[in-house]
Write a protein that holds these residues in place. Structure first.
Motif, PDB file in Angstrom:
ATOM      1  N   UNK A 493       0.795  -1.220  -0.080  1.00  0.00           N
ATOM      2  CA  UNK A 493       0.172   0.047  -0.181  1.00  0.00           C
ATOM      3  C   UNK A 493       0.863   1.216  -0.076  1.00  0.00           C
ATOM      4  N   UNK A 494       1.096   1.999   1.263  1.00  0.00           N
ATOM      5  CA  UNK A 494       1.857   3.096   1.184  1.00  0.00           C
ATOM      6  C   UNK A 494       3.233   3.037   1.352  1.00  0.00           C
ATOM      7  N   UNK A 495       4.267   3.995   0.509  1.00  0.00           N
ATOM      8  CA  UNK A 495       5.488   3.923   0.832  1.00  0.00           C
ATOM      9  C   UNK A 495       5.942   5.338   1.388  1.00  0.00           C
ATOM     10  N   UNK A 496       6.964   5.340   2.189  1.00  0.00           N
ATOM     11  CA  UNK A 496       7.283   6.374   2.845  1.00  0.00           C
ATOM     12  C   UNK A 496       8.747   6.705   3.092  1.00  0.00           C
ATOM     13  N   UNK A 497       9.247   7.730   2.366  1.00  0.00           N
ATOM     14  CA  UNK A 497      10.703   8.119   2.373  1.00  0.00           C
ATOM     15  C   UNK A 497      10.924   9.168   3.611  1.00  0.00           C
TER      16      UNK A 497
END
Ligand code: HEC
Length: 510
Positions: A493-497
């Motif tokens: 689902x989400x990716x977070x840098x």
């Protein structure tokens, strides 16, 4: 009286099988894993708040067939179809009693990892500011990726059903992850180890982190509370009951951080109010009544003054301008939105946003001599672009279906928006930030849901999810829009840098 009848009938059913009683069936077959009161244990909570997204037949088939490769057994051989139907219907009934879930119960749920040893520096040699997480909801894991090489540094288990975005500590060393059942997990990215977890609510929406990294606010649906945790050791700092000015209890739709104001801002589901909870040393003087102070349990007792702002409508989903003075809220009716000035605590403008904007995933950029904000709509085939000085809609960009997530990056000329609902779930639009036109529509895998974009630190790569059980994360060159790599993942689902999040990049939501 109803209770008496239920327990009487439960008693009768046990002696006079084969008549099924779902209460008895639950107690005998499910409770050991899903908990007394259906509030969860080894297995997730089984309450309408969490099962809502599972359509009726789905619920029945999980009970009948179990879930492969998990501890959820199949009951098809043990129970008739009608008993399974009755059980499914029972799970969708609201709980009669919500057990107390205050500071004491929350503290008692805390589990600290005994194997955890803090590392003074990362145990890896990647760029710490380009670490990128991918939440894999298919099997409840998070992949920790090097944002330059896309090598997986770790893949660790999360609590069941991560909900809302994970939050990084301000220096990017720790990440806090929340699950639908209210578990908050703390993970050390340097050591690649879980630090611990605590159940801050029974059914929760999201978390926010204070700008100084000290406090984590947890927005709960069940019970109607805000929990504030000390980030350092996941201890409970405060639990505040949410009741509107007239005493009406309310769920919290979402909590947001407002760093310049040193406050958390709460969107409330059931009362037309916005709450602001201050955590800084010198909260502004809004004439707080004494009982607006949340007192936490020792040893972390700290007052968190609460300010309640009445709004002309129920506002669900927020977006803040860069100064955090103005909050844009979507009205619950889906009919539009409002701008509230947090300094004076009043509505200052109406927004022309029909079709349920998803403001929580809105982004901003410079356009001509003004700043614009863009948001997808959950019930409209469009992206709205709004001038943040006049609050007028500059453009509605037509899309192939309702979208959910939208992202850009300071270094990218493009905005990416998914089509999350409807027959065109497999496309991703790329919009030019200046012309406000769709310049490319990507369809990387026909028929597969394609959603959510995150950029790497310098904006060179855009990471897109193929949101399927046997899905993938696609790495695009953010300039040429060519696919470079595909990493197989379980329903990412989400990716977070780390960098984009801790610097509050204008291209990402917070
Ligand atoms: C041995 C432990 C165990 C028992 C017994 C058990 N479950 Fe489960 N159940 C689980 C686990 C673990 C999951 C999560 C599976 C996954 O990872 O998707 C689960 C998932 C579920 C789900 C899906 C929930 C969701 O939100 O996705 C339902 C519905 C469910 N169980 C119903 C039942 C019912 C009804 C019974 C009794 C008839 C039962 N379970 C008995 C362990 C158990």
């Amino acid at each position: 009286m109803t209770r008496l009848i239920v327990s009487l009938s439960a008693l009768l059913m046990t002696v006079s099988a084969p008549f099924a009683d779902p209460v008895v069936d639950y107690a005998e077959n499910c409770q050991e894993c899903h908990g007394v009161n259906r509030l969860g244990g080894i297995g997730p909570a089984l309450i309408p708040q969490t099962l809502g997204r599972m359509r009726g037949p789905n619920l029945v088939s999980v009970i009948r067939d179990g879930r492969a490769a998990t501890q959820m057994p199949a009951f098809g051989d043990l129970m008739s179809d009608s008993r399974i139907d009755a059980l499914a219907a029972f799970l969708q009934e609201p709980l009669v009693d919500v057990p107390p879930w205050g500071a004491e119960e929350i503290m008692a749920s805390r589990i600290l990892n005994e194997d955890y040893q803090p590392a003074n520096k990362p145990v890896w040699s990647s760029d710490p500011m380009n670490i990128t997480l991918a939440v894999e909801t298919g099997d409840h894991h998070v992949s920790v990726l090097d944002g330059d090489t896309f090598e997986t540094l770790d893949r660790f288990p999360t609590p069941f059903a991560v909900h809302g975005g994970p939050k990084f500590s301000p220096e990017g060393r720790y990440v806090f992850i929340m699950s639908r059942d209210g578990w908050v997990q703390k993970y050390d990215l340097y050591a690649l180890k879980e630090v611990g977890r605590i159940r801050a609510g029974l059914n929760s929406r999201n978390i926010a982190m204070s700008h100084d990294g000290k406090w984590i606010a947890v927005a709960n649906y069940l019970p109607n509370t805000l929990t504030i945790l000390a980030a350092e050791n996941l201890s409970v700092a405060a639990v505040q009951e949410i009741k509107g000015k007239d005493g009406t209890p309310s769920r919290i739709s979402a909590v947001y951080q407002a760093p310049p104001r040193k406050s958390f801002v709460l969107a409330l589901k059931d009362v037309p109010e916005i709450w602001e909870v201050f955590y800084g040393p010198n909260p502004p003087h809004y004439g707080f009544a004494h009982d607006w102070r949340i007192e936490g349990p020792a040893p972390h007792t700290k007052p968190f003054p609460v300010r309640k702002i009445t709004t002309p409508d129920y506002l669900d989903d927020f977006f803040f301008d860069q100064s955090y003075e103005y909050v844009m809220g979507a009205s619950r009716s889906g009919a539009g939105g409002q701008v509230i000035d947090l300094v004076i605590g009043q509505k200052t403008a109406d927004l022309d946003l029909p079709g349920m904007p998803h403001l929580g995933s809105g982004i901003t950029w410079q356009h001509g001599d003004t700043t614009v904000m863009a948001t997808p709509h959950l019930k409209d085939n469009a992206v709205s672009v709004i001038d943040m000085q006049t609050w007028k809609t500059v453009k509605r960009i037509e899309t192939l279906g309702p979208g959910f997530f939208m992202r850009s990056h300071e270094n990218s000329p493009y905005v990416w928006v998914d089509v999350f609902f409807g027959p065109n779930r497999d496309v991703m639009h790329v919009i030019d930030k200046q012309s406000l036109e769709i310049v490319k529509t990507l369809r990387p895998e026909k028929g597969a849901t394609v959603a959510h974009v995150e950029f790497t630190r310098n904006g060179r790569h855009a990471l897109v999810s193929i949101w399927e059980d046997e899905g993938a994360m696609i790495v695009y060159d953010a300039q040429t829009l060519e696919e470079i790599r595909r990493l197989p993942m379980k329903k990412p689902s989400g990716k977070y840098n780390v960098w984009n999040k801790i610097t509050f990049s204008e291209g990402t939501s917070h």
